[in-house]
Design a protein around this motif. Sequence first.
Motif, PDB file in Angstrom:
ATOM      1  N   SER B  54       0.809  -1.216   0.000  1.00 40.90           N
ATOM      2  CA  SER B  54       0.000   0.000   0.000  1.00 40.90           C
ATOM      3  C   SER B  54       0.848   1.275   0.000  1.00 40.90           C
ATOM      4  N   ILE B  55       2.087   1.221   0.498  1.00 38.46           N
ATOM      5  CA  ILE B  55       2.913   2.435   0.506  1.00 38.46           C
ATOM      6  C   ILE B  55       3.606   2.653  -0.838  1.00 38.46           C
ATOM      7  N   CYS B  56       3.760   1.619  -1.632  1.00 33.21           N
ATOM      8  CA  CYS B  56       4.577   1.700  -2.859  1.00 33.21           C
ATOM      9  C   CYS B  56       4.089   2.816  -3.789  1.00 33.21           C
ATOM     10  N   PRO B  57       4.931   3.832  -4.051  1.00 26.63           N
ATOM     11  CA  PRO B  57       4.487   4.967  -4.873  1.00 26.63           C
ATOM     12  C   PRO B  57       4.118   4.576  -6.301  1.00 26.63           C
ATOM     13  N   THR B  58       4.698   3.487  -6.801  1.00 26.94           N
ATOM     14  CA  THR B  58       4.396   3.095  -8.178  1.00 26.94           C
ATOM     15  C   THR B  58       3.555   1.816  -8.231  1.00 26.94           C
ATOM     16  N   ASP B  59       3.058   1.384  -7.082  1.00 28.00           N
ATOM     17  CA  ASP B  59       2.104   0.271  -7.037  1.00 28.00           C
ATOM     18  C   ASP B  59       2.665  -0.981  -7.727  1.00 28.00           C
TER      19      ASP B  59
END
Lengths: 391, 72
Positions: B54-59
């Motif tokens: 959920s934190i990953c900026p690029t999903d």
Amino acid sequence: MNQQYDLVIIGSGPAGATVGRFAAAGGLSVLLVDKKQELGAPIQCSGAVSRHALEEVGVPLDDEFILEPIYGFAIYDQAGAATKIDYRKLKEDEYGSGPGRKPLGYVVDRRRFDRFLMTQAERAGVETWLKTEGLGYQPTEDGRCDVFLRRYNEKITVSTRVLVGADGLMSQVGKWAGLQTHIKITELAGCLQFIVDNVETEGLLEIITGHEWAPGGYAWVFPKGHGYAEIGLGVIPTMTTHSAQWHLDKFIKQSFFKERFKDSRILEVQGGGVPLAAPLRTQYADNLILVGDAARHVNPITGGGIHTALSGGKLAAEFLIRHLSTPGVSCAAAELKGYQDDWLQALGDKMWKLYHTKTKVFHQEDIPTRDAYLYQTMSDYFDPNSEYKKI
Amino acid sequence: MSKLQPVIFDIGWNACINCGACVAICPQEAGFISPFDTIAVDRACDIACLLCESICPTDTITHKLVEEGGKD
């Protein structure tokens, strides 16, 4: 026998290099290690820092790392109305680009900045090893501790009186010591930024608030030197179902800046996690202290961490020089607590206050109320009369 | 969101920007890291809180469940 040092510092960012530089200048033997091949890369930071922050710790204002001078701020609400705080207008005799005038701060290139700081440390007498990662540490019976390293695949053990964890937000050193380092998902912003061409800026740090653009965080447009700009934003994952990338794309294409951004060309993609959180409650253990992002010395309102890393680094070095000058002194946790006490008094208590201010904003359930509150808080924070100017 | 069943993470390296946010949020003990400064992808995560996803900026982080009796 293993090589012996007074200090071993893991991580050569602004905090680690500053601890090293002051400690070596104060007569301590220091080893500074970093696992990277190029410090500061990949960039995980917008690079904004006040001039005061650099001068306070004796960092020369050098073209090697400065990308562009900054003269103030512009805070926008969700619809685009702005509070502009331009020191070239507020104090025109003092701030500006003309002779005898100076900038308020700078946007720096973290690759060049971090290398510059390591060079300063090295010239002050610090031994510096790149491509060297920390694997663990173990206090020893003689009151020192062993630090286990790997340098270009070779395992090396060194002995030190104090290990300084300066290994950033992803800190492993704090975990080795069993410190409570876990950050809440509601307090870590996922950030993405693009370095772009064809976007005009005017020497201001622009901060765009509003749930519509950056839920839980804010968006920014910073000058980046050479005519470039940096467009980025951070979002709190629990406040959106989308990624930072999705929100940044929306901000560029749909916000009140869409005309300004329409010819932008992306030159670089950078990202990171930015804590909008409180400092760690315990930043020390037996033979160990944490500094910088690893201790979560980050401004919880702005997410800025360079100033706090530099000033906290200097403070840590001053404590360690004083502490280690006493023959036979213990480096057990209880003895190193003094570092944290010094830090709280100088910086930490204000950071806690900022954290409570920030928490109050995001505890507002109603989105328009929260947006208005955040806009006001940001505008107040950057006000020339703000009590937090120097954090 | 949280699953108790252990998972193995998969990172779409093409979109990964090596930002470290997944490691920063990870509640695992020290060392649950890949050589590329992401969360580990070569062993099971028994916490399976999925905060890294959920934190990953690029999903770009996904996971698969570790099958019972499967590799660990």
